[in-house]
Motif scaffolding. Structure first.
Motif, mmCIF file in Angstrom:
data_model
loop_
_atom_site.group_PDB
_atom_site.id
_atom_site.type_symbol
_atom_site.label_atom_id
_atom_site.label_comp_id
_atom_site.label_asym_id
_atom_site.label_seq_id
_atom_site.Cartn_x
_atom_site.Cartn_y
_atom_site.Cartn_z
ATOM 1 N N VAL A 24 -162.055 -1.088 -62.254
ATOM 2 C CA VAL A 24 -161.620 -0.105 -61.251
ATOM 3 C C VAL A 24 -161.397 1.257 -61.899
ATOM 4 N N LYS A 25 -160.716 1.278 -63.036
ATOM 5 C CA LYS A 25 -160.451 2.547 -63.709
ATOM 6 C C LYS A 25 -161.732 3.196 -64.225
ATOM 7 N N ALA A 26 -162.595 2.389 -64.827
ATOM 8 C CA ALA A 26 -163.812 2.928 -65.422
ATOM 9 C C ALA A 26 -164.729 3.556 -64.381
ATOM 10 N N PHE A 27 -164.864 2.902 -63.232
ATOM 11 C CA PHE A 27 -165.821 3.359 -62.233
ATOM 12 C C PHE A 27 -165.195 4.218 -61.145
ATOM 13 N N SER A 28 -163.932 4.617 -61.334
ATOM 14 C CA SER A 28 -163.321 5.546 -60.394
ATOM 15 C C SER A 28 -163.912 6.944 -60.545
ATOM 16 N N ASP A 29 -164.406 7.236 -61.730
ATOM 17 C CA ASP A 29 -165.098 8.508 -61.959
ATOM 18 C C ASP A 29 -166.542 8.342 -61.483
ATOM 19 N N THR A 30 -166.875 8.971 -60.378
ATOM 20 C CA THR A 30 -168.191 8.773 -59.778
ATOM 21 C C THR A 30 -169.331 9.326 -60.626
ATOM 22 N N ARG A 31 -169.019 10.111 -61.655
ATOM 23 C CA ARG A 31 -170.085 10.650 -62.507
ATOM 24 C C ARG A 31 -170.843 9.556 -63.234
ATOM 25 N N ILE A 32 -170.226 8.388 -63.401
ATOM 26 C CA ILE A 32 -170.911 7.308 -64.126
ATOM 27 C C ILE A 32 -172.129 6.811 -63.348
ATOM 28 N N THR A 33 -172.129 7.008 -62.041
ATOM 29 C CA THR A 33 -173.286 6.591 -61.245
ATOM 30 C C THR A 33 -174.477 7.527 -61.436
ATOM 31 N N GLU A 34 -174.275 8.599 -62.206
ATOM 32 C CA GLU A 34 -175.396 9.475 -62.533
ATOM 33 C C GLU A 34 -176.258 8.890 -63.649
ATOM 34 N N ILE A 35 -175.684 7.957 -64.431
ATOM 35 C CA ILE A 35 -176.444 7.384 -65.547
ATOM 36 C C ILE A 35 -176.812 5.922 -65.330
ATOM 37 N N CYS A 36 -176.165 5.264 -64.382
ATOM 38 C CA CYS A 36 -176.495 3.863 -64.107
ATOM 39 C C CYS A 36 -176.052 3.490 -62.708
ATOM 40 N N THR A 37 -176.526 2.347 -62.244
ATOM 41 C CA THR A 37 -176.081 1.792 -60.966
ATOM 42 C C THR A 37 -175.245 0.555 -61.258
ATOM 43 N N PRO A 38 -173.913 0.648 -61.158
ATOM 44 C CA PRO A 38 -173.059 -0.506 -61.473
ATOM 45 C C PRO A 38 -173.100 -1.572 -60.387
ATOM 46 N N VAL A 39 -173.228 -2.825 -60.824
ATOM 47 C CA VAL A 39 -173.178 -3.960 -59.906
ATOM 48 C C VAL A 39 -172.120 -4.924 -60.448
ATOM 49 N N VAL A 40 -170.977 -4.975 -59.804
ATOM 50 C CA VAL A 40 -169.857 -5.792 -60.261
ATOM 51 C C VAL A 40 -169.914 -7.151 -59.572
ATOM 52 N N PHE A 41 -169.898 -8.204 -60.368
ATOM 53 C CA PHE A 41 -169.956 -9.561 -59.832
ATOM 54 C C PHE A 41 -168.527 -10.100 -59.707
ATOM 55 N N ALA A 42 -168.012 -10.025 -58.493
ATOM 56 C CA ALA A 42 -166.622 -10.428 -58.259
ATOM 57 C C ALA A 42 -166.453 -10.731 -56.774
ATOM 58 N N ASN A 43 -165.395 -10.206 -56.184
ATOM 59 C CA ASN A 43 -165.082 -10.399 -54.781
ATOM 60 C C ASN A 43 -164.298 -9.171 -54.338
ATOM 61 N N ASN A 44 -164.627 -8.631 -53.172
ATOM 62 C CA ASN A 44 -164.007 -7.366 -52.777
ATOM 63 C C ASN A 44 -162.493 -7.479 -52.610
ATOM 64 N N LYS A 45 -161.987 -8.653 -52.189
ATOM 65 C CA LYS A 45 -160.537 -8.810 -52.037
ATOM 66 C C LYS A 45 -159.834 -8.810 -53.390
ATOM 67 N N THR A 46 -160.469 -9.421 -54.382
ATOM 68 C CA THR A 46 -159.886 -9.423 -55.728
ATOM 69 C C THR A 46 -159.908 -8.016 -56.311
ATOM 70 N N ILE A 47 -160.978 -7.287 -56.053
ATOM 71 C CA ILE A 47 -161.057 -5.895 -56.499
ATOM 72 C C ILE A 47 -159.938 -5.079 -55.857
ATOM 73 N N ASN A 48 -159.739 -5.242 -54.568
ATOM 74 C CA ASN A 48 -158.697 -4.488 -53.862
ATOM 75 C C ASN A 48 -157.303 -4.847 -54.354
#
Length: 360
Positions: A24-48
């Motif tokens: 969550v902390k790492a990908f809160s900075d949207t600039r990282i999506t300029e260099i890659c497309t992150p795909v997190v394997f988890a569950n949206n409720k656990t992320i929240n």
């Protein structure tokens, strides 16, 4: 996916550890999506659940169940499970290990199918992942089996050093029995290939440490250096691998000799990782060399003691993402050079023509 913007899979690790908070902390900075497309394997409720601890209320994601729905400009959460799960930060239990394995299995399947191009693994706890679905002592042997690699090498990478291991999670009393000429040669071959292909180093220099104190003192403090390690180094050099040693580990690191080499091959876990974590500059990561795919991870564990407190530092995790992207790019460049060898000499040819033009 684009060569310049690869899809990077992220396994969530133990859901009771710091892995999801780091994500969550790492990908809160949207600039990282300029260099890659992150795909997190988890569950949206656990992320929240962890988003509130991470202090990142603006962390947004795209919830997907199949890869055709991936948003190239956003973090994507690929749901690996639908059931309600009780998350208990800082607690070592069966639940944490069960869903860590679910996440890893889904990410590996996506890699095998070509849906993602690299993998960053958040930390797991080795004891609670054991079962029919996972009977390994860590990510490295699991990935070796999953991708049918003949051998792999665990390599810790930082700004000023790379340290690889002959043996990984082996009890100290058993280390010597695992040190063979064949094992050392295999690791040296993998390290050389990786340094060229994954890090863009044309003629890598590799230091090899001894097993015993003072590198055996010519047989006075152990025989492995004379009968196993030195023959391995000699054979490696006969195969055009620039291997040197064996060096006494304490003096080697204390005198900064590691700065003269592109990688260091240590005989066992603590021999390599204690100096690495003590002397490395910048954020260290763990890289699995020898796989057909690219896998990196932060150089720390689940950190149950700080899980759910919102204080986990994402720096090493972020570096693992950056390195994963960089290595993928290096591999494309390496393959391009091998298929178009003239590109290797073009800069030299161009410089020569310019010099000749100036002379005229």
């Amino acid at each position: 996916m684009s060569v310049n913007k690869p899809a990077i899979g992220i396994s969530c690790g133990d859901i009771n550890g710091i892995g999801i908070e780091l994500i969550v902390k790492a990908f809160s900075d949207t600039r990282i999506t300029e260099i890659c497309t992150p795909v997190v394997f988890a569950n949206n409720k656990t992320i929240n659940f962890y988003r509130k601890f991470a202090g990142e209320p603006n962390f947004n994601f795209n919830n997907v169940k199949d890869f055709t729905r991936i948003n190239l400009r956003q973090v994507n959460i690929f749901n690996c499970w639908e059931e309600e799960v009780t998350v208990t930060p800082g607690v070592l239990n069966e639940t944490g290990g069960k869903y860590a394995v679910f996440s890893l299995q889904a990410a590996v399947k996506a890699l095998q199918e070509g849906a993602i191009e690299g993998l960053v693994t958040a930390p797991i706890h080795k004891s609670n992942v054991q079962g029919e679905a996972f009977s390994h002592i860590g990510h490295t042997p699991y990935l070796k089996e999953a991708f049918e690699a003949k051998d792999v090498v665990m390599m810790m990478c930082a700004q000023n050093m790379r340290v690889a291991l002959v043996t990984e999670h082996v009890p100290v009393k058993d280390v010597a029995s695992h040190i063979t000429t064949a094992a050392i040669l295999s690791k040296l071959n993998l390290i050389q290939e990786s340094l060229k292909k994954d890090f863009g180093i044309n003629k890598p220099r590799i230091a090899v440490l001894g097993l015993n104190p003072h590198a055996g003192d010519e047989g006075l403090v152990g025989y492995e250096e004379e009968t196993i390690i030195k023959p391995a180094i000699k054979e490696a050099r006969n195969k055009n691998i620039l291997a040197f040693g064996p060096y006494s580990a304490d003096a080697f690191f204390a005198r900064g000799q590691y700065e003269k080499f592109d990688a260091v091959l240590a005989m066992y876990h603590d021999q390599g990782l204690i100096p690495f974590k003590s002397l490395s500059i910048g954020e260290g990561i763990n890289y699995t060399a020898g796989l057909d795919i690219v896998r990196t991870s932060p150089d720390h564990g689940v950190a149950f003691d700080i899980a759910g407190k919102g204080i986990a530092d994402p720096a090493s995790f972020l570096e693992a993402v950056y390195q994963c992207v960089d290595i993928i790019q290096h591999r494309y460049e390496y393959q391009d050079q091998r298929s178009n060898p003239i590109k290797k000499v073009m800069p030299e040819v161009t410089a020569k023509l310019i010099d000749e033009k100036i002379d005229e």
